[in-house]
Scaffold this motif. Structure first.
Motif, PDB file in Angstrom:
ATOM      1  N   LEU A 107       0.834  -1.202   0.000  1.00  0.00           N
ATOM      2  CA  LEU A 107       0.000   0.000   0.000  1.00  0.00           C
ATOM      3  C   LEU A 107       0.864   1.245   0.000  1.00  0.00           C
ATOM      4  O   LEU A 107       2.029   1.221   0.417  1.00  0.00           O
ATOM      5  N   SER A 108       0.282   2.345  -0.452  1.00  0.00           N
ATOM      6  CA  SER A 108       0.952   3.640  -0.318  1.00  0.00           C
ATOM      7  C   SER A 108       0.970   4.038   1.154  1.00  0.00           C
ATOM      8  O   SER A 108       0.298   3.428   1.988  1.00  0.00           O
ATOM      9  N   ARG A 109       1.733   5.075   1.475  1.00  0.00           N
ATOM     10  CA  ARG A 109       1.753   5.547   2.860  1.00  0.00           C
ATOM     11  C   ARG A 109       0.358   5.964   3.300  1.00  0.00           C
ATOM     12  O   ARG A 109      -0.072   5.683   4.417  1.00  0.00           O
ATOM     13  N   ARG A 110      -0.362   6.644   2.421  1.00  0.00           N
ATOM     14  CA  ARG A 110      -1.721   7.049   2.765  1.00  0.00           C
ATOM     15  C   ARG A 110      -2.629   5.830   2.878  1.00  0.00           C
ATOM     16  O   ARG A 110      -3.458   5.744   3.784  1.00  0.00           O
ATOM     17  N   GLY A 111      -2.460   4.875   1.950  1.00  0.00           N
ATOM     18  CA  GLY A 111      -3.263   3.660   2.018  1.00  0.00           C
ATOM     19  C   GLY A 111      -3.014   2.889   3.300  1.00  0.00           C
ATOM     20  O   GLY A 111      -3.950   2.372   3.918  1.00  0.00           O
ATOM     21  N   ALA A 112      -1.745   2.827   3.719  1.00  0.00           N
ATOM     22  CA  ALA A 112      -1.422   2.136   4.968  1.00  0.00           C
ATOM     23  C   ALA A 112      -2.035   2.852   6.162  1.00  0.00           C
ATOM     24  O   ALA A 112      -2.515   2.217   7.102  1.00  0.00           O
TER      25      ALA A 112
END
Length: 495
Positions: free
Chosen positions: A112-117
């Protein structure tokens, strides 16, 4: 021919009740395809002749032919005249390679992206499909005038016809925006016009839009402490620096903001009925925040989530109506005042934000369902919304009295109720004998839902306790649940 295990696998797939709606040839085709995908049938392997497989499965040869024809069309098998049918040379489905891929997929965290995480780690906002006492924030739905709503919906369908089946205006239908503006101006003292209202699916969506459109990752936002968990999660997921500001009996402590006015570019408030304490933000603090926002070109995000339900004193005007500088975004929802399944919320925006927010909204879900909007508009225009709210206000006030009395009678050894002047839930502070986690877990084992207060405090210095929703439950249901809770708490203290 198939090995015995492969043939049994196909038979099991065909007999599975979950696949009963499929035609027989489609079930056979899916079963054979799954054997190929799983690597049980490797590239180049021969398939049984259609006549032989038909006999083994007890079906017609035409059924097998139809299944094979579809497998061939999808590229899973090759059919050679005079030689039969074979698994296509699709090395992607080879057993060793697939097993390795499955192992990696199950053992490794998703990329995941940092935002997704951040979104995933935050856990999202979960609501109970069928709430049980004492789930908070849930209105009474069993007595909602559904027959009236259906009649209004039929009227709309007859008048609008197929037009309601097309895409809707991303800002919202004009009749509903006009009805919302009239309502918040009259009942909440807002400064609204139809062209400043943005109809959304929920207040949660409004908060997410504010986070992404008004602030950049790393920007600060002042947040009440304790605060509504959905707001904090939305702002954290957007990468914002959430700065907790203490709440007392007069609402958010503005002095902490004025002491570091440039620490954040926005403040999130629930001023009419602070979540979860129930405090009402005083006028002098409201005016101080309005001045702060104007002076530092900051934003006030005002969530007026359940102000319709106030049981003592007169409701205070919203902050947006007091703000002459246009720095306040007012957020409302019909989830609490009508029913959660409606999925309609709204924001009253400063004029300069209407177009940017509407454009951003088109990237999320396009628009809110036109039929529901038009029905709600008619419900409001006909005076039914106001009548429903007045009726529910009386019902909820009675249920709050019942809950407060029963808690004082049966749970006084464990909690101190904080009877609110409004809203749909009552805070209770633990007075000793039980830890918050122990109390919440004991309640859940007894079939009762409580929201612990500790998790709502970012600073970690709040008193332990929980929220008890009361609006959706009859006096009998409340009494039954309180008695269960008493037994659960007493049993927990003996462990």
């Amino acid at each position: 021919m198939f090995r015995h295990s492969q043939l049994e696998s196909v038979k099991a797939w065909i007999a599975n009740p979950a696949h009963a709606a499929m035609p027989l040839h489609a079930r056979i085709q899916r079963a054979v395809r799954q054997l190929i995908v799983d690597g049980a049938l490797g590239p180049g392997k021969p398939l049984p002749a259609s006549r032989a497989l038909a006999a083994s499965l007890g079906v017609s040869r035409d059924t097998i032919e139809a299944a094979y024809t579809q497998l061939h069309a999808e590229g899973f098998i090759d059919r050679r005249v005079g030689s039969g049918s074979f698994v296509a040379e699709i090395t992607e489905f080879a057993p060793g390679r697939r097993s390795r891929r499955d192992t990696l997929a199950s053992d490794q965290a998703p990329a995941l992206s940092r935002r997704g995480a951040a979104v995933f780690d935050g856990g999202g906002v979960r609501e109970m499909p069928a709430p049980r006492p004492f789930a908070h924030g849930v209105p009474e739905t069993r007595t909602f005038p559904l027959a009236l709503w259906e009649r209004l919906e039929r009227q709309v369908r007859k008048e609008v016809g197929a037009q309601s089946l097309f895409h809707g205006d991303p800002q919202g239908t004009e009749p509903l925006r006009r009805a919302i503006a009239d309502y918040v101006n009259l009942e909440r003292g807002a400064r609204a016009t139809a062209d400043r209202v943005l109809v959304l699916t929920s207040s949660q969506q409004a908060m997410a839009l504010c986070a992404s459109m008004l602030l950049d990752p790393g920007d600060g936002i002042f947040l009440e402490d304790p605060a509504y968990y959905g707001a904090r999660k939305a702002f954290e997921a957007a990468g914002l620096d959430c700065v907790p500001i203490r709440v007392d009996r007069q609402g958010i402590v503005v002095d902490q903001i004025l002491a570091a006015p440039q620490r954040a570019k926005a403040v999130f408030l629930t001023p009419s009925h602070q979540f979860p304490t129930g405090a009402t933000l005083t006028l002098d603090r409201r005016l101080a925040l309005i001045e702060w926002a104007a002076r530092h070109q900051a934003w006030i995000i005002e969530d007026d989530y359940d102000s319709e339900f106030r049981y003592a004193g007169k409701p205070t005007a919203c902050v947006q109506g007091l703000d002459p500088h246009g720095r306040t975004i007012y957020i409302g929802t019909f989830t609490k005042s009508l029913f959660p399944g409606l999925r309609i919320g709204y924001a009253v925006l400063p004029p300069q934000l209407v177009k940017p927010m509407t454009v951003a909204r088109t990237l999320l879900d396009g628009h809110t369902a036109p039929m529901a909007q038009l029905t709600l508009a008619r419900f409001m225009e006909g005076g039914h919304f106001g009548a429903h709210v007045r009726t529910m206000r009386g019902v909820y006030a009675e249920r709050l009295d019942v809950l407060a009395g029963l808690v004082a009678k049966h749970l006084s050894d464990f909690v101190e109720p904080q009877v609110p002047i409004g809203g749909l839930q009552m805070p209770c502070l633990l007075t000793g004998g039980l830890a918050e986690r122990t109390a919440v877990d004991a309640a859940r084992r007894a079939g009762i839902e409580l929201l612990g207060l500790s998790a709502l405090h970012a600073a970690g210095d709040g008193r332990a306790g929980f929220l008890m929703g009361f609006a959706a439950y009859t006096p009998f249901e409340i009494e039954t649940a309180v008695r269960k809770l008493e037994k659960a708490f007493r049993a927990a203290t003996k462990r």
